[in-house]
Design an enzyme around this catalytic site. Structure first.
Site, PDB file in Angstrom:
ATOM      1  N   SER A  63       4.644   2.023  -4.513  1.00  0.00           N
ATOM      2  CA  SER A  63       4.582   3.359  -3.906  1.00  0.00           C
ATOM      3  C   SER A  63       5.912   4.090  -3.842  1.00  0.00           C
ATOM      4  CB  SER A  63       4.028   3.261  -2.486  1.00  0.00           C
ATOM      5  OG  SER A  63       2.672   2.941  -2.510  1.00  0.00           O
ATOM      6  N   LYS A  66       6.008   7.272  -5.592  1.00  0.00           N
ATOM      7  CA  LYS A  66       5.453   8.502  -5.025  1.00  0.00           C
ATOM      8  C   LYS A  66       6.555   9.514  -4.686  1.00  0.00           C
ATOM      9  CE  LYS A  66       1.261   6.455  -2.861  1.00  0.00           C
ATOM     10  NZ  LYS A  66       1.166   5.079  -3.342  1.00  0.00           N
ATOM     11  N   TYR A 193      -1.535   7.047 -12.532  1.00  0.00           N
ATOM     12  CA  TYR A 193      -1.071   6.608 -11.210  1.00  0.00           C
ATOM     13  C   TYR A 193      -0.737   5.112 -11.220  1.00  0.00           C
ATOM     14  CZ  TYR A 193      -1.465   5.341  -6.263  1.00  0.00           C
ATOM     15  OH  TYR A 193      -1.240   4.820  -5.014  1.00  0.00           O
ATOM     16  N   TYR A 244       4.129   4.450   5.265  1.00  0.00           N
ATOM     17  CA  TYR A 244       2.734   4.264   5.651  1.00  0.00           C
ATOM     18  C   TYR A 244       2.533   4.714   7.101  1.00  0.00           C
ATOM     19  CZ  TYR A 244       3.071   1.562   1.361  1.00  0.00           C
ATOM     20  OH  TYR A 244       3.326   1.177   0.078  1.00  0.00           O
ATOM     21  N   VAL A 262       4.620  -1.671  -1.764  1.00  0.00           N
ATOM     22  CA  VAL A 262       4.116  -3.013  -1.462  1.00  0.00           C
ATOM     23  C   VAL A 262       4.715  -4.093  -2.358  1.00  0.00           C
ATOM     24  CG1 VAL A 262       1.926  -2.289  -0.449  1.00  0.00           C
ATOM     25  CG2 VAL A 262       2.055  -2.752  -2.901  1.00  0.00           C
TER      26      VAL A 262
END
Lengths: 308, 308, 308, 308
Positions: A63, A66, A193, A244, A262
């Protein structure tokens, strides 16, 4: 600041926490990573880089990508129009619920809460796909160039592994498509993605590549990727939404904009000073690296640096 | 009971409400149906059938198929084991929220609330697919036989139209798959589900085909499809869950087990007496036929029949 | 029907389940009740009463009172106006969530889902308070008269005990008041609600007092309490909402309108035939008597009586 | 920095927005305030104060008091023990839902998401009540001393008006009490909470009284109220949770820790530099001053100051 000494001290502080937490095991390719790993790197705004431990060992960015896809969408759409384009389709508020939640998506007509939950990142990837024609290769190209490491690569095993466990992301994407919030076909958005998440980078690579966030938008070569205002705004979203549903806790303890993955990596920004990246695969219940978060916490304690 | 006279009176009562509400317009094939239609049929347990209005005009059964897929899964798995098989994967409680909701699915680990919300029907279809090898054709075959109408057919325009607007159902199916609650591949489950919904039947066909629910499980030919206990239980699920999130209101007003569809049809059961089917395309905000619900309400008023 | 024989057989079937589940322990006065108790009574529509076990031992009616308060509000406001009055302030849909939930209340502007969740019963009590001037005494008076037992009484220990643990109900009441959905002061509504719950009755008393639900609205003396339509509608609400969030499961297994209480009692109605009451204090996870539900299930199996 | 010139320019920028939005009207005492008001003040860390417009006119601090009650609880419980005490009873995560929501409170066992939603502030007030014996007077005393304005006072009309419309806060408090998360009686906690909100202060008073947040915990007289770490942490909570459910948007646009109130005031902190307070009664849909937010946005644009 003697970065090297500080990093040594941070590493000494955090190492007892290595192996705490739980290595991500939802896909085999991540599960195989040794829980013993720990590395930390800092890249200052002038280009100096320091690191200790496994700071040059590549790991799956997951992530953390992102943050880069958001930056690339902003960079590809200069002016406030670009911003407007993406922010009509994704919000900027913390999610308040676990990172894969469909609840808010349903309550809010297919508009994800922010670009760092999976649903939001799918929308950003969809936009990047439209802007560049290839949302994963364009990101890899950027990261190679910005990190100065031409060997950066996707890990196909991770990408395929994600695809084999991708029902939840497929659900998110189809759900947003049902509200008209995707421009490209669901399978293509999901695939790009997954490949973005499957890029492998080291702490060094990530700290260097994320330098523009500390340099108010300037790239390593001095050219402008983002307006200063835009870079600050990405930092703001990282601080409020980057870890998160522990963003409030993270801001409280660490006080820095950060984005975690992660794979066990976390990048953090001290605006005007440096970009950090720490890596250790053991995750807490909310998906953030246990030793990594402790290391950043101790770094701010030692240096007194915090955005607050 | 002079059914014909009662139906005439019911039709006179309900006709002013025809064109009230809104014809389902989420797919073009449904939108084209005339809002003026109204038909009602009753099939008593001895095989006599009566009807008025457009009672012999076929329409898209849509969610009414959910009652038949549940019955077929039960019939295909004799004994309590069959029941146990399906009820581990889908609940029996009213949903309390709109019929497509993902919220409960998330809170309850991919187990849909009941077999009559879309998510639950996808699970039932998945099970029927496993049991029969073809969840849509096996249903069509059953309905042809039970209605005595060999001309029953799918409407391909409706099935394809659904598929073209199927992102929400794809989201539901992928989401359940992410919890391990589907046995067959998502695209195949969705396709059979859409074809089930796209079967065309008239009020006559549906009232006759649903006769086993009034006959405590006996088919038209006297053979047993379901145990009496099973037929009663399907009626119970219809009463508590059969009319989307208006089931409480429907039980209150009409007092009969019923299953509605967005094509404007509603079947209703008076156990031990007869099965009714009414059709009028204008829907209320919850997806139930306005004139259809009023007709059933007036039927119970005139006859004094209600399960309560 | 030889009721006495059936009840003996039902009791034999259910007794092994006595002590299963957990006696309500949120207030000391309930916790003290022996888990060993089991009684069942049936009152047919002609006035005959049968019972076995502890069928004449008084217990705390708790939420069973909600069925009576709804009936009294309907009875006090003859005509459809009375109905309209209460149904603007409380819904008729199953709750789909645990019985004390504030979530739906918030989402639906202070209108409780149905009259049998606590919030809904507080609204009904508020209305009864306005109509009678004393919502608890008027209920006790009615129950004494209808059961033919002038010794029925409140248990002050239970009422005071509830008040001492009443923060959640106070929260519900204040929350509805914030939406303008209470007519009387919060403390007075709560107090009357607690006293209603604290009435002590036996299975015999409850089966007899609830006879009007099986007699389509006629009282024991033949006078009319409710229109037939109203009595049926209360049965419909009991079937869809009467056993907390297990109403679907209960309808599936038992197939009768019923209302349960955390004191371990359940009343059930077989319209046109009889009213049952069963009591055993051990509760399942959803607050319904374990042995009580099994007894009703077996009663319907033995008699073949079900509304479906 | 020529603060006065900057403030003039900020005021010129924001004034056209005055009267936009909607003055809080849920209590008469707030509704009477003129929508035309606009003032802004800045207090630098050395004690210099500047202001323009209505910067010396007192207004109702409302939720801005929540920042001070949190600081006072921390100050009253030195060491990490004090922190631990309060953070066991209230979280630090953004709420993700409107500021009065009961949903999360229910899902999370009576632990409010953060100290700046009403539920969380009630817990903090409850703790301050335990620590000081008088949660409202102790706050007023502190604010008088810290602002150097001995004339600060409660507005009894506002406090009483709140109490008259306090059902929602009573619901929150009773609900938390039902989970055992209040130490003092509900009515006393609510009353002190209302009186805290009813303190009247000007932009000048608030900017000066909030100086310790910019001075890393040092009071105006140089003595230490909070550890540097604690002051930073309050700033972190203000940034992630300080402006109701618009905190992400506010961080994105303004990039400063801030706390707003429905009286139209907002305080904001530039750590190490100054504390700002702006006031204009017209609120946006999320309860933040329209002209106030725009003024802070423009202040950061002009000065280039942001925590990012």
């Amino acid at each position: 600041m003697d970065y090297q000494a500080v990093l040594e001290e941070v590493a000494a502080y955090a190492r007892p926490l290595v192996r705490r937490g739980r290595v991500a095991d939802y896909i085999p390719a991540l599960e195989r990573v040794s829980a013993d790993r720990f590395g930390i790197a800092v890249a200052d705004i002038h280009g100096a880089v320091h690191g200790v431990g496994d700071w040059e060992v590549p790991f799956s960015v997951q992530s953390i990508s992102k943050a880069f896809s958001l930056a690339l969408v902003m960079a590809q759409s200069p002016g406030s129009q670009g911003e407007d384009g993406i922010w009509k389709r994704v919000g900027r508020e913390p999610s308040g619920t676990p990172f894969n939640s469909l609840v808010q998506l349903e309550a809010e007509n297919g508009i994800p809460r922010n670009p760092f939950i999976n649903a939001g990142a799918l929308v950003v990837t969809d936009r990047l796909q439209t802007l560049t024609g290839d949302a994963s290769t364009s990101m890899l190209d950027f990261l190679r160039e910005e990190s100065g490491n031409p060997d950066l690569a996707f890990d196909p095993a991770v990408a395929e592994s994600e695809a084999g466990h991708g029902d939840r992301n497929a659900a998110l994407a189809h759900f947003m498509a049902s509200f008209g919030n995707l421009e490209n076909p669901v399978p293509s958005v999901i695939e790009h993605y997954f490949w973005q998440c499957a890029i492998e980078m080291s702490c060094r690579d990530l700290a260097v590549a994320g330098g523009f966030l500390a340099r108010h938008g300037l790239r390593a070569d001095g050219s402008r990727l983002l307006e200063a205002r835009e870079a600050k705004r990405i930092n703001a979203v990282m601080l409020t939404c980057g870890t998160y549903d522990a963003a409030g806790e993270f801001a409280y303890r660490v006080g820095l904009p950060a984005k975690s993955g992660v794979g066990g990596g976390i990048i953090a920004v001290i605006p005007g000073r440096c970009t950090l990246c720490v890596w250790s695969p053991g995750l807490d219940a909310r998906g953030n690296s246990v030793a990594g978060a402790a290391a950043l916490d101790h770094f701010t304690t030692l240096t007194g640096w915090s955005v607050f």
